[in-house]
Design a protein around this motif. Structure first.
Motif, short mmCIF file in Angstrom:
data_model
loop_
_atom_site.label_atom_id
_atom_site.label_comp_id
_atom_site.label_asym_id
_atom_site.label_seq_id
_atom_site.Cartn_x
_atom_site.Cartn_y
_atom_site.Cartn_z
N GLU A 49 37.61 43.47 32.40
CA GLU A 49 38.06 44.68 33.08
C GLU A 49 37.73 44.62 34.58
N TYR A 50 36.56 44.07 34.88
CA TYR A 50 36.15 43.89 36.28
C TYR A 50 37.12 42.96 37.02
N LEU A 51 37.47 41.82 36.39
CA LEU A 51 38.41 40.89 37.01
C LEU A 51 39.78 41.54 37.23
N GLU A 52 40.25 42.30 36.24
CA GLU A 52 41.55 42.96 36.37
C GLU A 52 41.55 43.98 37.51
N GLU A 111 46.00 31.87 38.75
CA GLU A 111 47.34 31.30 38.67
C GLU A 111 48.34 32.42 38.42
N VAL A 112 49.38 32.44 39.24
CA VAL A 112 50.48 33.38 39.04
C VAL A 112 51.42 32.75 38.03
N ASP A 127 46.79 34.66 35.34
CA ASP A 127 45.67 34.10 34.59
C ASP A 127 44.54 33.95 35.58
N ILE A 128 43.42 34.61 35.31
CA ILE A 128 42.28 34.57 36.23
C ILE A 128 41.08 34.00 35.50
N ARG A 136 43.83 37.52 31.27
CA ARG A 136 45.26 37.50 31.61
C ARG A 136 45.65 38.95 31.83
N THR A 137 46.32 39.22 32.93
CA THR A 137 46.66 40.59 33.27
C THR A 137 47.98 40.67 34.01
#
Length: 144
Positions: A49-52, A111-112, A127-128, A136-137
């Motif tokens: 959730e933090y990364l998103e 990556e987009v 993809d982070i 993935r978000t």
């Protein structure tokens, strides 16, 4: 003369029990920080959730707009708001997005996977890979 140190260097290495980083949650429709029932601002609770939330904040911030952020925070393609789709170079936007995300200290690789236009928005599928996990978000940006 010198103090004797007890233990070894493993105590200096970060343990798995280190608290995960957090950021405040943002309501992207009202452009306000989210509040709980008690009036306190809500924070992210998981690393994914933090990364998103971090990705959303970076991709919705125009570079050099706010002095509180470093020159690496945000993206340049937001200057293109209002231009025709035929003028926009998607490969350049893709590169800018990946570089902006990877400039963050917690992101090791971004990556987009897909870029698409929907109504008046550009939607990125990402993809982070962070230092503590992956996610993935989808991020909606750039209201035109």
């Amino acid at each position: 003369m010198f103090p004797t140190l007890e233990g070894d260097e493993t105590q200096l290495i970060q343990s798995v029990d280190d608290p995960i980083p957090w950021t405040y949650k943002f309501d992207w429709t009202t452009k306000q920080l989210m509040q709980g029932t008690d009036g306190r601002y809500l924070r992210t609770t998981t690393y994914e959730e933090y990364l998103e939330e971090t990705a959303k904040k970076i991709l919705n911030t125009r570079r050099f707009r706010y002095e509180i952020y470093s020159e690496q925070y945000g993206v340049d393609f937001l200057f293109e708001v209002g231009r025709m789709r035929s003028v926009i170079s998607l490969p350049i936007i893709k590169t800018q997005v990946q570089e902006a995300l990877e400039a963050h200290s917690e992101v090791e690789r971004a990556e987009v996977v897909d870029i698409r236009f929907e109504d008046n928005r550009v939607i990125f599928s990402l993809d982070i890979e962070g230092t503590r996990g992956t996610t993935r978000t989808e991020v909606n940006t750039w209201q035109r």
